[in-house]
Design an enzyme around this catalytic site. Structure first.
Site, PDB file in Angstrom:
ATOM      1  N   LYS A 143      -1.984   0.607 -25.173  1.00  0.00           N
ATOM      2  CA  LYS A 143      -2.392   0.448 -26.577  1.00  0.00           C
ATOM      3  C   LYS A 143      -1.135   0.423 -27.452  1.00  0.00           C
ATOM      4  O   LYS A 143      -0.338  -0.482 -27.330  1.00  0.00           O
ATOM      5  CB  LYS A 143      -3.377   1.560 -26.953  1.00  0.00           C
ATOM      6  CG  LYS A 143      -4.657   1.489 -26.113  1.00  0.00           C
ATOM      7  CD  LYS A 143      -5.669   2.525 -26.535  1.00  0.00           C
ATOM      8  CE  LYS A 143      -6.980   2.347 -25.802  1.00  0.00           C
ATOM      9  NZ  LYS A 143      -7.119   3.216 -24.625  1.00  0.00           N
ATOM     10  N   GLU A 197      -0.446   4.856  -0.536  1.00  0.00           N
ATOM     11  CA  GLU A 197      -1.230   6.065  -0.824  1.00  0.00           C
ATOM     12  C   GLU A 197      -0.364   7.308  -0.650  1.00  0.00           C
ATOM     13  O   GLU A 197       0.398   7.415   0.317  1.00  0.00           O
ATOM     14  CB  GLU A 197      -2.454   6.140   0.106  1.00  0.00           C
ATOM     15  CG  GLU A 197      -3.605   5.321  -0.452  1.00  0.00           C
ATOM     16  CD  GLU A 197      -4.422   4.638   0.609  1.00  0.00           C
ATOM     17  OE1 GLU A 197      -3.815   4.132   1.579  1.00  0.00           O
ATOM     18  OE2 GLU A 197      -5.654   4.614   0.473  1.00  0.00           O
ATOM     19  N   THR A 233      -3.475   6.241 -22.081  1.00  0.00           N
ATOM     20  CA  THR A 233      -3.342   4.906 -21.507  1.00  0.00           C
ATOM     21  C   THR A 233      -1.919   4.460 -21.791  1.00  0.00           C
ATOM     22  O   THR A 233      -1.196   5.088 -22.570  1.00  0.00           O
ATOM     23  CB  THR A 233      -4.331   3.901 -22.140  1.00  0.00           C
ATOM     24  OG1 THR A 233      -4.116   3.895 -23.553  1.00  0.00           O
ATOM     25  CG2 THR A 233      -5.765   4.270 -21.837  1.00  0.00           C
ATOM     26  N   TYR A 290       0.850  -1.193   0.000  1.00  0.00           N
ATOM     27  CA  TYR A 290       0.000   0.000   0.000  1.00  0.00           C
ATOM     28  C   TYR A 290       0.882   1.238   0.000  1.00  0.00           C
ATOM     29  O   TYR A 290       1.847   1.305   0.768  1.00  0.00           O
ATOM     30  CB  TYR A 290      -0.907   0.035   1.238  1.00  0.00           C
ATOM     31  CG  TYR A 290      -2.350  -0.148   0.880  1.00  0.00           C
ATOM     32  CD1 TYR A 290      -2.950   0.686  -0.064  1.00  0.00           C
ATOM     33  CD2 TYR A 290      -3.122  -1.152   1.459  1.00  0.00           C
ATOM     34  CE1 TYR A 290      -4.273   0.515  -0.432  1.00  0.00           C
ATOM     35  CE2 TYR A 290      -4.451  -1.324   1.092  1.00  0.00           C
ATOM     36  CZ  TYR A 290      -5.015  -0.487   0.149  1.00  0.00           C
ATOM     37  OH  TYR A 290      -6.319  -0.653  -0.207  1.00  0.00           O
ATOM     38  N   ASP A 308      -6.184  13.714 -25.238  1.00  0.00           N
ATOM     39  CA  ASP A 308      -6.145  12.322 -24.803  1.00  0.00           C
ATOM     40  C   ASP A 308      -5.466  11.548 -25.929  1.00  0.00           C
ATOM     41  O   ASP A 308      -6.071  11.287 -26.963  1.00  0.00           O
ATOM     42  CB  ASP A 308      -7.580  11.832 -24.567  1.00  0.00           C
ATOM     43  CG  ASP A 308      -7.632  10.374 -24.118  1.00  0.00           C
ATOM     44  OD1 ASP A 308      -6.624   9.670 -24.276  1.00  0.00           O
ATOM     45  OD2 ASP A 308      -8.694   9.953 -23.625  1.00  0.00           O
ATOM     46  N   ARG A 351      -1.851  -2.405 -18.672  1.00  0.00           N
ATOM     47  CA  ARG A 351      -3.075  -1.607 -18.697  1.00  0.00           C
ATOM     48  C   ARG A 351      -2.960  -0.525 -17.634  1.00  0.00           C
ATOM     49  O   ARG A 351      -2.672  -0.813 -16.472  1.00  0.00           O
ATOM     50  CB  ARG A 351      -4.302  -2.466 -18.379  1.00  0.00           C
ATOM     51  CG  ARG A 351      -4.447  -3.699 -19.214  1.00  0.00           C
ATOM     52  CD  ARG A 351      -5.823  -4.298 -19.059  1.00  0.00           C
ATOM     53  NE  ARG A 351      -6.763  -3.499 -19.797  1.00  0.00           N
ATOM     54  CZ  ARG A 351      -6.917  -3.562 -21.120  1.00  0.00           C
ATOM     55  NH1 ARG A 351      -6.187  -4.396 -21.836  1.00  0.00           N
ATOM     56  NH2 ARG A 351      -7.785  -2.805 -21.730  1.00  0.00           N
TER      57      ARG A 351
HETATM   58  N1  DSN Z   1     -11.817   0.696 -25.202  1.00  0.00           N
HETATM   59  C1  DSN Z   1     -10.770   1.486 -25.804  1.00  0.00           C
HETATM   60  C2  DSN Z   1     -10.688   1.270 -27.266  1.00  0.00           C
HETATM   61  O1  DSN Z   1     -10.906   0.152 -27.686  1.00  0.00           O
HETATM   62  O2  DSN Z   1     -10.372   2.185 -28.002  1.00  0.00           O
HETATM   63  C3  DSN Z   1     -10.879   2.911 -25.490  1.00  0.00           C
HETATM   64  O3  DSN Z   1     -10.853   3.072 -24.121  1.00  0.00           O
END
Ligand code: DSN
Length: 426
Positions: free
Chosen positions: A222, A49, A219, A47, A193, A228
């Protein structure tokens, strides 16, 4: 303790599924063994925080080191001045920005979800649309490009406090400069974003939004190819222009507001095992081989888009500048829904997702589109010469989506080819 054979058998099945098929979901990728090793490490037990050096628990001196390393590497990737690596996801990173920049009910402007935008940019079923006053801009019907004139017109008329660029199904480069200009004109905060193209941006193959936006979110899983998770970045810290003050009446800097919005605003304990895995992925992104990988992602996508166009498919905006493309099935198969197409392709071990297309005549559950992307197959080692072959398989399935024999033949070809591209070292 006895081994949990049930769950480990399920994990084995998923590993087999990932190994035997062609993965074309634009937001998915395969992480390295080291990223997985860090995620499955003892850091999950801790933990922590707070932030490095300012934690609410004892014993954080070791996780402080990995969180600081993640921060430094991420800053280096995007020439950022300030970062937060704790958001559990991109949506939570976005939520923290809303919390830092807006009050409930404030206006903000984002790309329409059915035109390629994202749930957390104002969908009526998401916190962004439920708690704030969402305004939306579209892509143009004739060329599928962002309608910057409409964006500017709405910005000038409605004067939102926040303007968002970024998408989950948009295959073109953005005019960040143009959006920043109108944001400055009306005194709005400009957020990008970059979740989808973040890896291509880190490799220098697309414009770096950190140079143009006040705040950037992403994110990490990707195109970036990490675990993730989410992150927030800024090129330069600045006082909150809306004058949010502390109880003592001091105006807070945006970095302070964002840190407080992530924790304790929307999250509790950070996932230190995931933060360590982010650090590993950021380290990988700083290697020269990462640029080669991202160039191949882009080349594979461009080649796939060409092959689709040659087979008579319509791609929104006519092609791609990045890793993804959105196909409007109505041109070639007016009766075929994205739902049926997705299911038929999955049966052939080709995974993609149904997607609404701009000005879609069908609902989000049926859709008229399919979204394809190349980050995962590129990690797998597939090069541009195989893209026309993949498109021919897709075309065979979609031309006869109820024909099980046809689908089985395609699946056998997919499985035979993919055994040549081993995925996991262990
Ligand atoms: N779910 C994602 C996507 O497939 O683009 C976006 O958050």
């Amino acid at each position: 303790m006895t081994r949990d054979t049930q769950i480990f058998d399920i994990i084995r099945q998923e590993r087999e599924r990932q190994t035997r098929g062609i993965e074309l979901i634009a937001s998915e990728n395969y992480v390295s063994d080291q990223v997985m090793e860090a995620m499955g490490s003892v850091l999950t037990n801790k933990y922590a925080e707070g932030y490095p050096g300012k934690r609410y628990y004892g014993g954080c001196e070791v996780v402080d080191l990995s969180e600081k390393l993640a921060q430094e590497r991420l800053k280096q990737m995007y020439s950022a001045e300030w970062v937060n690596v704790q958001p559990h996801s991109g949506a939570q990173a976005n939520m923290a920005v809303f919390m830092a920049c807006l009050n409930a009910g404030d206006k903000f402007l984002g790309l329409n979800l059915s035109h390629g935008g994202h749930l957390s940019h104002g969908s009526p079923v998401n916190f962004s649309g439920l708690m704030f006053h969402a305004l939306e801009y579209n892509v143009r019907e004739d060329d599928g490009l962002v309608d910057y004139e409409q964006l500017e017109q709405i910005a000038r008329t409605e004067r939102p406090r926040l303007i968002i660029a970024g998408a989950s199904a948009y295959s073109r480069e953005w005019h960040y400069e143009r959006i920043r200009r109108v944001a400055d004109e009306i005194g709005a905060i400009f957020m990008v974003d970059m979740a989808h193209p973040a890896g291509l941006i880190a490799a220098g193959l697309l414009k770096n939004p950190v140079k143009y936006a006040h705040i950037v979110t992403s994110t990490t899983h990707k195109t970036m190819r990490g675990p993730r998770g989410g992150v927030i970045l800024m090129g330069k810290d600045f006082p909150n222009p809306w004058g949010k003050t502390t109880p003592k009446g001091e105006i807070k800097m945006m970095s302070q507001l964002l840190d407080s919005a992530v924790f304790p605003g929307v999250q509790g304990g950070p996932l230190e095992h995931v933060i360590a895995a982010k650090a590993v992925a950021f380290g990988e992104a700083l290697q020269p081989s990462y640029v080669d990988y991202q160039k191949q992602v882009k080349l594979n996508a461009a080649t796939m888009a060409d092959a689709l166009l040659k087979k008579g498919y319509k791609i929104i905006s006519g092609g791609t500048d990045n890793h993804c493309m959105l196909v409007d099935l109505r041109t070639k198969f007016p009766e075929l829904t994205g739902k049926v197409a997705e299911r038929a392709l999955v049966a052939a071990d080709i995974t993609s997702n149904k997607n609404m297309v701009p000005f879609d005549s069908r609902s989000a559950f049926q859709t008229s589109g399919l979204r394809f992307g190349t980050p995962a197959i590129t990690t797998r080692g597939l090069k541009e010469d195989l893209m026309p072959w993949i498109v021919s398989l897709i075309d065979r399935v979609l031309s006869d989506p109820e024909n099980e024999q046809n689908i089985l033949k395609v699946r056998n070809e997919v499985n035979a080819e993919m055994t040549k591209y081993p995925l996991f070292a262990w």
